[in-house]
Scaffold this motif. Structure first.
Motif, PDB file in Angstrom:
ATOM      1  N   PRO A 105       0.745  -1.199   0.066  1.00 45.03           N
ATOM      2  CA  PRO A 105       0.034  -0.030  -0.018  1.00 45.03           C
ATOM      3  C   PRO A 105       0.760   1.195  -0.052  1.00 45.03           C
ATOM      4  N   LYS A 106       2.369   1.245   0.166  1.00 45.04           N
ATOM      5  CA  LYS A 106       3.326   2.332   0.014  1.00 45.04           C
ATOM      6  C   LYS A 106       4.470   1.956  -0.278  1.00 45.04           C
ATOM      7  N   ALA A 107       5.276   2.651  -0.418  1.00 45.70           N
ATOM      8  CA  ALA A 107       6.764   2.475  -0.678  1.00 45.70           C
ATOM      9  C   ALA A 107       7.219   2.425   0.816  1.00 45.70           C
ATOM     10  N   GLY A 108       8.230   1.492   0.782  1.00 42.75           N
ATOM     11  CA  GLY A 108       8.899   1.328   2.188  1.00 42.75           C
ATOM     12  C   GLY A 108       9.803   0.188   2.212  1.00 42.75           C
ATOM     13  N   LYS A 109      10.325  -0.347   3.322  1.00 43.63           N
ATOM     14  CA  LYS A 109      11.045  -1.398   3.367  1.00 43.63           C
ATOM     15  C   LYS A 109      10.229  -2.372   4.201  1.00 43.63           C
ATOM     16  N   VAL A 110      10.499  -3.676   3.803  1.00 41.51           N
ATOM     17  CA  VAL A 110       9.664  -4.718   4.252  1.00 41.51           C
ATOM     18  C   VAL A 110      10.440  -5.158   5.418  1.00 41.51           C
ATOM     19  N   THR A 111       9.966  -5.198   6.730  1.00 50.11           N
ATOM     20  CA  THR A 111      10.525  -5.449   7.850  1.00 50.11           C
ATOM     21  C   THR A 111       9.867  -6.788   8.842  1.00 50.11           C
ATOM     22  N   GLU A 112       9.128  -7.271   8.251  1.00 49.39           N
ATOM     23  CA  GLU A 112       8.737  -8.838   8.569  1.00 49.39           C
ATOM     24  C   GLU A 112       8.074  -9.418   7.355  1.00 49.39           C
ATOM     25  N   VAL A 113       8.311 -10.824   7.312  1.00 47.37           N
ATOM     26  CA  VAL A 113       7.549 -11.658   6.489  1.00 47.37           C
ATOM     27  C   VAL A 113       7.340 -13.016   7.200  1.00 47.37           C
ATOM     28  N   PHE A 114       5.913 -12.970   7.210  1.00 46.24           N
ATOM     29  CA  PHE A 114       5.099 -14.197   8.052  1.00 46.24           C
ATOM     30  C   PHE A 114       4.708 -15.152   7.093  1.00 46.24           C
ATOM     31  N   ALA A 115       4.556 -14.946   5.854  1.00 45.14           N
ATOM     32  CA  ALA A 115       4.123 -15.841   4.810  1.00 45.14           C
ATOM     33  C   ALA A 115       5.310 -16.754   4.501  1.00 45.14           C
ATOM     34  N   LYS A 116       4.892 -18.053   4.134  1.00 39.30           N
ATOM     35  CA  LYS A 116       5.561 -19.134   3.771  1.00 39.30           C
ATOM     36  C   LYS A 116       5.143 -20.180   2.774  1.00 39.30           C
ATOM     37  N   GLU A 117       5.653 -19.956   1.623  1.00 34.86           N
ATOM     38  CA  GLU A 117       5.255 -20.745   0.299  1.00 34.86           C
ATOM     39  C   GLU A 117       4.666 -21.975   0.789  1.00 34.86           C
ATOM     40  N   GLY A 118       3.775 -22.437   0.244  1.00 39.64           N
ATOM     41  CA  GLY A 118       3.113 -23.506   0.297  1.00 39.64           C
ATOM     42  C   GLY A 118       2.088 -23.814   1.702  1.00 39.64           C
ATOM     43  N   THR A 119       2.191 -22.881   2.650  1.00 42.41           N
ATOM     44  CA  THR A 119       1.468 -22.862   3.759  1.00 42.41           C
ATOM     45  C   THR A 119       0.042 -22.489   3.676  1.00 42.41           C
ATOM     46  N   ALA A 120      -0.976 -22.861   4.263  1.00 39.93           N
ATOM     47  CA  ALA A 120      -2.158 -22.656   4.536  1.00 39.93           C
ATOM     48  C   ALA A 120      -2.471 -21.393   5.278  1.00 39.93           C
ATOM     49  N   VAL A 121      -3.333 -20.336   4.929  1.00 37.84           N
ATOM     50  CA  VAL A 121      -3.516 -19.280   5.717  1.00 37.84           C
ATOM     51  C   VAL A 121      -5.018 -18.850   6.115  1.00 37.84           C
ATOM     52  N   GLU A 122      -5.264 -18.451   7.395  1.00 40.03           N
ATOM     53  CA  GLU A 122      -6.565 -18.137   7.297  1.00 40.03           C
ATOM     54  C   GLU A 122      -7.010 -16.708   7.328  1.00 40.03           C
ATOM     55  N   ASN A 123      -7.905 -16.354   7.058  1.00 38.59           N
ATOM     56  CA  ASN A 123      -8.583 -15.027   7.147  1.00 38.59           C
ATOM     57  C   ASN A 123      -7.721 -14.043   8.011  1.00 38.59           C
ATOM     58  N   ASN A 124      -7.441 -12.761   7.256  1.00 39.72           N
ATOM     59  CA  ASN A 124      -6.677 -11.839   8.055  1.00 39.72           C
ATOM     60  C   ASN A 124      -5.312 -12.537   8.803  1.00 39.72           C
ATOM     61  N   ALA A 125      -4.833 -13.505   8.499  1.00 40.45           N
ATOM     62  CA  ALA A 125      -3.518 -13.862   8.760  1.00 40.45           C
ATOM     63  C   ALA A 125      -2.636 -12.658   8.558  1.00 40.45           C
ATOM     64  N   LYS A 126      -1.454 -12.534   9.300  1.00 47.95           N
ATOM     65  CA  LYS A 126      -0.477 -11.456   8.795  1.00 47.95           C
ATOM     66  C   LYS A 126       0.577 -12.136   7.714  1.00 47.95           C
ATOM     67  N   LEU A 127       0.648 -11.553   6.673  1.00 49.30           N
ATOM     68  CA  LEU A 127       1.885 -12.096   5.859  1.00 49.30           C
ATOM     69  C   LEU A 127       2.755 -11.454   5.666  1.00 49.30           C
ATOM     70  N   VAL A 128       2.818 -10.040   5.550  1.00 59.83           N
ATOM     71  CA  VAL A 128       4.102  -9.141   5.425  1.00 59.83           C
ATOM     72  C   VAL A 128       3.925  -7.816   5.997  1.00 59.83           C
ATOM     73  N   VAL A 129       4.931  -7.313   6.613  1.00 56.10           N
ATOM     74  CA  VAL A 129       4.895  -5.842   7.228  1.00 56.10           C
ATOM     75  C   VAL A 129       5.732  -4.898   6.367  1.00 56.10           C
ATOM     76  N   VAL A 130       5.162  -3.716   5.985  1.00 56.29           N
ATOM     77  CA  VAL A 130       5.984  -2.789   5.219  1.00 56.29           C
ATOM     78  C   VAL A 130       6.027  -1.591   6.138  1.00 56.29           C
ATOM     79  N   GLU A 131       7.225  -0.919   6.261  1.00 59.61           N
ATOM     80  CA  GLU A 131       7.264   0.495   7.103  1.00 59.61           C
ATOM     81  C   GLU A 131       8.186   1.468   6.248  1.00 59.61           C
TER      82      GLU A 131
END
Length: 169
Positions: free
Chosen positions: A143-169
């Motif tokens: 949603p903005k230009a910035g730096k990726v500070t956290e990545v929770f998503a892992k390829e091949g894994t299932a995620v629930e609705n509203n699960a945290k995937l990435v943080v951009v600051e």
């Protein structure tokens, strides 16, 4: 009702006029070309369409103003807005999000691809992660230009609705 649609890769929005003729029948005008459409809801997220005598089964999902469709094995993503929404977007265009932004899964699904790493600089609108849900792939964008500070998503894994995937600051 007049709508404006824009598919991925298109530069200009296309005007689409939709007029109900009653009993699940519509007149659809796209760029001045008119079609007669019979629409029948088969089940949630699936329509059976008869467009000028040609039959189509269409699976779709809505994600905000974007509609994903699966027609004859081809996936399309289309942004849809009416005139009022276009005016609101234009007015809000000068505003941008600030601060820490947490990108969440819009619905339950499976992480297909993680496109960024911690520490990576990203641009506004850049793809961060791809989540498959309801047989469709959804690329979630920054949603903005910035730096990726956290990545929770892992390829091949299932995620629930509203699960945290990435943080951009």
């Amino acid at each position: 009702m007049r709508y404006f649609t824009k598919q991925q890769g298109q530069k200009e929005a296309v005007p689409v006029d939709l007029e109900s003729l009653g009993q699940d029948r519509y007149r659809l005008t796209v760029n001045g070309k008119t079609f007669q459409v019979d629409a029948l809801s088969v089940d949630q997220g699936t329509l059976s369409l008869l467009v000028d005598g040609q039959s189509y089964n269409v699976e779709f999902e809505e994600n905000g103003d974007e509609i994903g469709t699966l027609v004859r094995g081809q996936v399309n993503r289309t942004d849809v807005a009416d005139e009022r929404k276009l005016r609101m977007r234009a007015a809000a265009g000068s505003f941008s999000v600030e601060g820490r932004q947490v990108i969440l899964a819009p619905m339950p699904g499976k992480v297909v691809k993680v496109l960024v790493k911690v520490g990576e600089e990203v641009k506004e609108g850049q793809g961060l992660v791809v989540v498959e849900a309801m047989k469709m792939e959804n690329e979630l964008k920054s949603p903005k230009a910035g730096k990726v500070t956290e990545v929770f998503a892992k390829e091949g894994t299932a995620v629930e609705n509203n699960a945290k995937l990435v943080v951009v600051e």
